[in-house]
Motif scaffolding. Sequence first.
Motif, PDB file in Angstrom:
ATOM      1  N   GLN A  90      -2.310  -7.849   4.889  1.00 11.45           N
ATOM      2  CA  GLN A  90      -2.568  -7.082   4.523  1.00 11.45           C
ATOM      3  C   GLN A  90      -3.362  -6.445   3.851  1.00 11.45           C
ATOM      4  O   GLN A  90      -3.012  -5.538   3.555  1.00 11.45           O
ATOM      5  CB  GLN A  90      -1.215  -7.008   3.664  1.00 11.45           C
ATOM      6  N   VAL A  91      -4.691  -7.040   3.820  1.00 13.02           N
ATOM      7  CA  VAL A  91      -5.880  -6.670   3.380  1.00 13.02           C
ATOM      8  C   VAL A  91      -6.940  -6.398   5.022  1.00 13.02           C
ATOM      9  O   VAL A  91      -6.450  -5.983   5.864  1.00 13.02           O
ATOM     10  CB  VAL A  91      -6.990  -6.842   2.302  1.00 13.02           C
ATOM     11  N   GLN A  92      -8.434  -6.206   4.665  1.00 13.60           N
ATOM     12  CA  GLN A  92      -8.918  -6.570   6.081  1.00 13.60           C
ATOM     13  C   GLN A  92      -8.714  -7.371   6.624  1.00 13.60           C
ATOM     14  O   GLN A  92      -8.552  -8.437   6.143  1.00 13.60           O
ATOM     15  CB  GLN A  92     -10.740  -6.357   5.402  1.00 13.60           C
TER      16      GLN A  92
ATOM     17  N   ALA B 254       5.119 -10.559  16.532  1.00 15.75           N
ATOM     18  CA  ALA B 254       4.575 -11.324  17.112  1.00 15.75           C
ATOM     19  C   ALA B 254       3.651 -11.665  16.557  1.00 15.75           C
ATOM     20  O   ALA B 254       2.446 -13.030  16.341  1.00 15.75           O
ATOM     21  CB  ALA B 254       5.025 -11.447  18.280  1.00 15.75           C
ATOM     22  N   ALA B 255       2.884 -11.015  15.999  1.00 11.30           N
ATOM     23  CA  ALA B 255       1.608 -10.502  15.419  1.00 11.30           C
ATOM     24  C   ALA B 255       1.983 -10.952  13.882  1.00 11.30           C
ATOM     25  O   ALA B 255       2.452 -10.027  12.802  1.00 11.30           O
ATOM     26  CB  ALA B 255       1.041  -9.103  15.500  1.00 11.30           C
ATOM     27  N   PRO B 256       0.495 -10.835  12.830  1.00  8.08           N
ATOM     28  CA  PRO B 256       0.429 -10.798  11.558  1.00  8.08           C
ATOM     29  C   PRO B 256       0.400 -10.044  10.954  1.00  8.08           C
ATOM     30  O   PRO B 256       0.960 -10.119   9.697  1.00  8.08           O
ATOM     31  CB  PRO B 256       0.074 -12.004  11.309  1.00  8.08           C
ATOM     32  N   TRP B 257       0.631  -9.158  11.311  1.00  6.18           N
ATOM     33  CA  TRP B 257       0.149  -7.450  10.831  1.00  6.18           C
ATOM     34  C   TRP B 257       1.104  -6.501  10.524  1.00  6.18           C
ATOM     35  O   TRP B 257       2.048  -6.538  11.388  1.00  6.18           O
ATOM     36  CB  TRP B 257      -0.820  -7.050  11.605  1.00  6.18           C
ATOM     37  N   PRO B 258       1.528  -6.443   8.904  1.00  2.00           N
ATOM     38  CA  PRO B 258       2.162  -5.782   8.600  1.00  2.00           C
ATOM     39  C   PRO B 258       2.147  -3.992   8.839  1.00  2.00           C
ATOM     40  O   PRO B 258       1.106  -4.201  10.360  1.00  2.00           O
ATOM     41  CB  PRO B 258       1.921  -5.695   6.699  1.00  2.00           C
ATOM     42  N   THR B 259       3.161  -2.920   9.096  1.00  2.00           N
ATOM     43  CA  THR B 259       3.403  -1.262   9.937  1.00  2.00           C
ATOM     44  C   THR B 259       0.937  -0.957   8.562  1.00  2.00           C
ATOM     45  O   THR B 259       0.594   0.013   9.304  1.00  2.00           O
ATOM     46  CB  THR B 259       4.401  -0.996   9.804  1.00  2.00           C
ATOM     47  N   SER B 260       0.903  -1.644   7.740  1.00  2.00           N
ATOM     48  CA  SER B 260       0.418  -0.042   6.567  1.00  2.00           C
ATOM     49  C   SER B 260      -1.016  -1.350   7.712  1.00  2.00           C
ATOM     50  O   SER B 260      -2.024  -0.662   7.062  1.00  2.00           O
ATOM     51  CB  SER B 260       0.257  -1.020   5.560  1.00  2.00           C
TER      52      SER B 260
ATOM     53  N   SER C  82       1.091  -0.454  -0.113  1.00  2.00           N
ATOM     54  CA  SER C  82       0.107   0.148  -0.287  1.00  2.00           C
ATOM     55  C   SER C  82       0.934   1.444   0.164  1.00  2.00           C
ATOM     56  O   SER C  82       0.117   2.400  -0.645  1.00  2.00           O
ATOM     57  CB  SER C  82      -0.745   0.110   1.536  1.00  2.00           C
ATOM     58  N   ARG C  83       1.690   1.655   0.767  1.00  2.00           N
ATOM     59  CA  ARG C  83       2.978   2.227   0.848  1.00  2.00           C
ATOM     60  C   ARG C  83       4.163   1.758   0.302  1.00  2.00           C
ATOM     61  O   ARG C  83       4.610   0.232   0.233  1.00  2.00           O
ATOM     62  CB  ARG C  83       2.751   2.841   2.334  1.00  2.00           C
TER      63      ARG C  83
END
Length: 530
Positions: free
Chosen positions: A433-435, A335-341, A13-14
């Motif tokens: 990386q999405v919802q 430790a979490a699955p989420w990217p910074t975006s 996204s960025r």
Amino acid sequence: MTELYPSMPTGPSRRSTLRAAGGGTLLLGLGLAGCRSAVSEASSDPSGAGAEPKRGGTLTVAVNADFTPGLLYSQSQQSSQHRLIFNTLTRYDDQLRPKPELAISWTYADDGRALTLRLRDDVTFHNGRKFTADDVVFAVKNLQKPVRAAQLRSTAAAVTGFEKRGDHELVLKLAHPVNNLFDLFEFMIITDPESAEDAVTGRKLIGTGPFVLKKWSPGSGLSLRRNENYWQPGRPYLDGVELRVIPQADALISSLRSGQSQLSFNVPGKNLGAIKSDERLSVTDYDTGAGAVYLGVNTTVTPLDDKTVRHALAWAVDRERLLAQTLGGHGLASAAPWPTSSPAFTEAHRTHYSHDPGKARELLRSAGHTKLAFPLLHLALPGETAIAESLQYDLEQVGVHVTLQPTDPATAQKKLISQGMPALWTLGHGFAQVQPSTLAVSAYPFNEAKNTSRYRSDEYTDVVREAWTEPESTAAAANALHERISRILLDEAFIIDLVVRGQVQVSAAGLHGVTLNKFSYLNLDDAYLV
């Protein structure tokens, strides 16, 4: 084969673009200061400032794996060709706001159970047939088929009815509201229904995209030529695109440095040092990451059914060393699955587990264990073997002996989908990386209804389904649901996330206008060479 991410990026996204020379100190992975929108890149590439778009030329893209036609309708290791040959209905900007593509506008019903799409009326397939609402109906129904193994199948299956209002207006009727419908629209390629079965064998690939398939040479790559009847006036600029398979990192880098290839997303992070000083190349970093490396746990294997033991494994892993030694420092220990975006990302979740072997040993003792032994499946690829060996070392330090099981990607994928994994495995996952709800309803390791770990929880199911089906009335309400999902993932630790891989684009300095969508579909509509 969407869950396997040896090196292929997921959607951005960025991103931050910098010239390779002198930019090495900025290559620290995700969340870079000055990150830019991938969507806006096409029109405002700083390296292309002052250079007028130029028509002509053939772009050679170096990829590390060949196109797999059988996985055309699912996300796989190599999806670069999807958006070159096909279009999607919409695409996200870097704030996850859908933008028009083949759909020009959309309206939700007040109860969230229907969506009216208005479609472009000036689009033709490569075979000359007009694009109509029937093609969207086919695309949705196609992804509903289990044989397609589409990760967004659950969202496609929520569409239970179609109402055509002419050739270019369509109402999708939903069994229940879903908040990731535009994830589906960005993921779902619009293919020619009449050649759909030929497409999954690679004999025909007929879409509405900017390039037309000339030839697929298995093992070598794809040759594409410009679609002279593309619906975007004056696009694409390029005469053609060659997707050339170069599996060895050294050969891939040599291809870029010699100018034989002008673009790649497959340079391993630990090899970037070899090109940083080359002024002929640019490096672009995306803050959506390239999927995440994780340690999977089969919760039906004793004593891994005890989450105290799973917590011990999570504390035992040195994520920072793993990142530095196996990925060249390119990514984000997490430790979490989420990217910074991601809207679900928080620093507290990222650092929830750190490297604490003493605490890991204490937890194992409290659960009645001092010595344990498990098999650990991993992909039989050099980079993935290095990750598995790093995990083996860390776990050995806390009294957990693991025996490595190198496995070919196709077999690993079958085991992942069929819940046939051994006690432990390490792979990569996407869809964070999405919802956020998409991760928990679509990604095999996390699916609340049927995940690889065989983990079930009414609480997990309830919060995932609420996050998936409830309209996001406010950001605070959505964040509260994301927080509940993250807490369950971290506390239950059936998937132990380790590192969000960095996503890197290496391109010739004279190449401009390259973008990716959220699912790593390469978009060259506005790309040009100077």
